[in-house]
Design a protein around this motif. Sequence first.
Motif, PDB file in Angstrom:
ATOM      1  N   GLU A   1       1.582  16.193  -0.598  1.00 61.77           N
ATOM      2  CA  GLU A   1       0.720  15.358  -1.854  1.00 61.77           C
ATOM      3  C   GLU A   1      -0.097  16.667  -2.492  1.00 61.77           C
ATOM      4  O   GLU A   1      -0.271  17.478  -1.802  1.00 61.77           O
TER       5      GLU A   1
ATOM      6  N   SER B   1       0.803   9.834  -2.733  1.00 60.00           N
ATOM      7  CA  SER B   1       0.001   9.987  -1.491  1.00 60.00           C
ATOM      8  C   SER B   1       0.464   9.714  -0.332  1.00 60.00           C
ATOM      9  O   SER B   1       0.139   8.389   0.337  1.00 60.00           O
TER      10      SER B   1
ATOM     11  N   TYR C   1      -8.628  14.325   2.125  1.00 60.28           N
ATOM     12  CA  TYR C   1      -8.039  12.900   2.570  1.00 60.28           C
ATOM     13  C   TYR C   1      -9.067  12.022   3.280  1.00 60.28           C
ATOM     14  O   TYR C   1      -9.329  12.718   4.196  1.00 60.28           O
TER      15      TYR C   1
ATOM     16  N   PHE D   1       2.636   5.529  -7.663  1.00 58.38           N
ATOM     17  CA  PHE D   1       1.525   5.992  -8.253  1.00 58.38           C
ATOM     18  C   PHE D   1       0.554   7.090  -7.967  1.00 58.38           C
ATOM     19  O   PHE D   1       0.395   7.813  -9.072  1.00 58.38           O
ATOM     20  N   TRP D   2       0.298   7.090  -6.737  1.00 54.77           N
ATOM     21  CA  TRP D   2      -0.887   8.193  -6.421  1.00 54.77           C
ATOM     22  C   TRP D   2       0.028   9.478  -5.864  1.00 54.77           C
ATOM     23  O   TRP D   2      -0.983  10.425  -5.786  1.00 54.77           O
TER      24      TRP D   2
ATOM     25  N   TYR E   1       2.709   1.677  -3.506  1.00 59.53           N
ATOM     26  CA  TYR E   1       2.025   2.365  -4.745  1.00 59.53           C
ATOM     27  C   TYR E   1       1.005   3.333  -4.495  1.00 59.53           C
ATOM     28  O   TYR E   1       0.811   4.339  -5.270  1.00 59.53           O
ATOM     29  N   TYR E   2       1.032   3.719  -3.172  1.00 58.40           N
ATOM     30  CA  TYR E   2       0.199   4.966  -2.819  1.00 58.40           C
ATOM     31  C   TYR E   2       1.384   5.967  -3.204  1.00 58.40           C
ATOM     32  O   TYR E   2       0.848   7.268  -3.636  1.00 58.40           O
ATOM     33  N   ARG E   3       2.676   5.878  -2.775  1.00 57.18           N
ATOM     34  CA  ARG E   3       3.760   6.782  -2.959  1.00 57.18           C
ATOM     35  C   ARG E   3       4.096   7.129  -4.616  1.00 57.18           C
ATOM     36  O   ARG E   3       4.269   7.978  -5.195  1.00 57.18           O
TER      37      ARG E   3
ATOM     38  N   ARG F   1       0.879  -1.150   0.076  1.00 53.24           N
ATOM     39  CA  ARG F   1      -0.054   0.011   0.143  1.00 53.24           C
ATOM     40  C   ARG F   1       0.876   1.311  -0.182  1.00 53.24           C
ATOM     41  O   ARG F   1       0.713   2.203  -0.769  1.00 53.24           O
TER      42      ARG F   1
ATOM     43  N   HIS G   1      -3.054  16.209  -3.238  1.00 49.23           N
ATOM     44  CA  HIS G   1      -4.355  16.004  -3.196  1.00 49.23           C
ATOM     45  C   HIS G   1      -5.081  16.930  -2.201  1.00 49.23           C
ATOM     46  O   HIS G   1      -4.438  17.361  -1.337  1.00 49.23           O
TER      47      HIS G   1
END
Length: 274
Positions: free
Chosen positions: A136, A128, A141, A125-126, A121-123, A118, A138
């Motif tokens: 980030e 986050s 949250y 690809f997203w 791929y949060y870091r 988690r 966004h």
Amino acid sequence: MATGTEPSRQRPGGVHSPSRAAITPRHLRTDRWWLAPAGTAAGLLAFIVYSTWRAFANAHYYAAPYVSPFYSPCLAENCETMRGGPNLDLFGSWWGLSPALLILVFPLGFRLTCYYYRKAYYRGFWASPPACAVAEPHTGYTGETRFPLILQNAHRYFFYAAVPVAGILTYDTVLTFRDGHYAWGHMGLGTLLFLVNITLIWAYTLSCHSCRHIMGGRLKHFSAHPVRYRLWSWAGRLNTRHMQLAWASLISVALCDFYVYLLATGTFTDPRIF
């Protein structure tokens, strides 16, 4: 006429909200912080592309005595496995797609919901967040409280499914000590690769946070449960290497599959050790 305050929909959110310190730069890091998330994204993307190709190929996944870990256990009639291998044939002949699609959902779900993956791929690809001390992009949250990320809470149940899959892959590894004529006493280069792979898979599975919690996470008195305490301690020591084991087992399972592919396509012959 202006009211003196902007509508809430126009206020910046996230780290740029009025309640946060007003820092103009996006971050103050001067190192190449982007290398880690970029490398993570590249590594995971490479595995996704490779595993997708192999899962849908539906060919070159068996070369006696080796069967690709992507295709084991066989759950359909159209799966080719070694004699005496784990061919469960639960779906019969109506399943016309690659049999790998029936089994990969369990180890894939286990890895997708894994706490380390988690973070990866949060870091990667997203963004986050993309890195420590880097904001980030966004504005809001919600964590893992909404669909689809709320499905991450199923990690423990995927762990329950991953354990029997690892057991079946262990059985496959034992069968690699047979030769192409199913006679025992064989050991090839593939046998060594499968031994390394199953060792890493078990180490990664047992180092899982859910496994550690199951062993002793809710115990109030370790002295009253010495066996569970010992298991919890072992899982805890493995857990400190969870990231390394996650990557090592990911590479090893792909390497074993590729090795079987090379043998099945006749690219070279499995070097025999004895």
